[in-house]
Design a protein around this motif. Sequence first.
Motif, mmCIF file in Angstrom:
data_model
loop_
_atom_site.group_PDB
_atom_site.id
_atom_site.type_symbol
_atom_site.label_atom_id
_atom_site.label_comp_id
_atom_site.label_asym_id
_atom_site.label_seq_id
_atom_site.Cartn_x
_atom_site.Cartn_y
_atom_site.Cartn_z
ATOM 1 N N SER A 195 -4.730 -2.192 0.788
ATOM 2 C CA SER A 195 -5.604 -1.009 -0.125
ATOM 3 C C SER A 195 -6.645 -0.451 1.064
ATOM 4 N N ARG A 196 -7.346 0.430 0.618
ATOM 5 C CA ARG A 196 -8.169 1.353 1.719
ATOM 6 C C ARG A 196 -9.286 0.279 1.793
ATOM 7 N N THR A 220 -1.305 3.237 1.964
ATOM 8 C CA THR A 220 -1.987 1.865 1.495
ATOM 9 C C THR A 220 -0.788 1.577 0.215
ATOM 10 N N ASP A 222 -1.019 0.001 -2.700
ATOM 11 C CA ASP A 222 -1.628 0.211 -4.056
ATOM 12 C C ASP A 222 -1.614 1.662 -4.490
ATOM 13 N N GLU A 223 -1.557 2.679 -3.527
ATOM 14 C CA GLU A 223 -1.458 3.888 -3.754
ATOM 15 C C GLU A 223 -0.137 4.641 -3.479
ATOM 16 N N HIS A 224 0.648 4.215 -2.441
ATOM 17 C CA HIS A 224 1.798 4.789 -1.865
ATOM 18 C C HIS A 224 3.242 3.948 -2.019
#
Length: 366
Positions: A195-196, A220, A222-224
Amino acid sequence: MSRPQPPRLVPPPDLYGRPRPDRYLQALDWLASKYVPLFTGKDRYGTRPRPPETHPQELTVVSREPVADDVVSLRLATGDRRLLPRWQPGAHLDLILPSGRRRQYSLCGDPADRYAYRIAVRLLPDGQGGSAEVHRELTAGSTVGIRGPRNAFPFAGDRKVLLLAGGIGLTPVLPMAREAAWRGLDWHLVHTGRSRASLPFAGEVARLAARHPGRVTVLTDDEHGMPSATDLLARAGEGTAVYCCGPVPMLDAVQAAFARSEAKALHFERFSAAPIVDGKPFTLRLRDGRELLVPADRTALEVLRADDPGTPYSCQQGFCGVCKLRVLSGTVDHRDRKLSAQQRADGEMLVCVSRAAEGECLELDV
């Protein structure tokens, strides 16, 4: 006919026309040469001398700040603010912690800053205690022993560069990105993580991206989603040199996929021991006569630490030399990158990576 001799040069008279140097001005000059440096630290022309470069054995934590979840950044300097030895991107520092543990951390600051070193340490709950000790003991004002800097991951400055960093693996890679930008290379940085919030130095990476549009990618999970090694290496065009640092699964995946990419070279640094290749079981005999079996899938260091947790070690990759032991008898299969031919002939062995043939017994001086 003789050649006329040039006239003899005569010193000019002093301020009062006397044919000798002015004693009053001579005295003032002597006093200035002695007392100006004494009271100002400068010479009589106003130039402050540069402090000497030293190779310190101990540094002070001058600042400490969190830079991600479970990651702290430390700035280390000498107590009298002396110049520190130079370093290049990819270099690391050995820290000798208060407990005696020795751990290696990449330098992640600016090589032009000769007065302080910067490192970053992620807390590893399932580690061997080194990162926990750094987080617990090394506060601002505390001191820590050091060795180095040394560089086992040098940045060669290839014309085309792909920099892959997984999580805390950004620490040696961030100075490489800055160096590549400064040199005007064709470069790209990819920073991956859960995560960021888990990515160290996110602010610095964002500023780097703003100054160099299109050259920095942050991915990340959780986003990508978790990127594959093939996806990461797709950014390496023909003739690109790849520099990769991160967790073991990432490194193994990039190594496996590298042959299918267009990149020309792969450079990497591991956080933990490399996988054992072609290992065979062998035996260690200690001074007290006990024998310890080293299985095919374990290192001699792991077996020695299981018997004695105080066995010293650091890099677990065969280049720091902390785990060096003397072999009294037996033939060693040397797999390190540290010992010279003479050291090997004298019976020295790095037990973190070196082994013996199947069924061989190595008698150790321990």
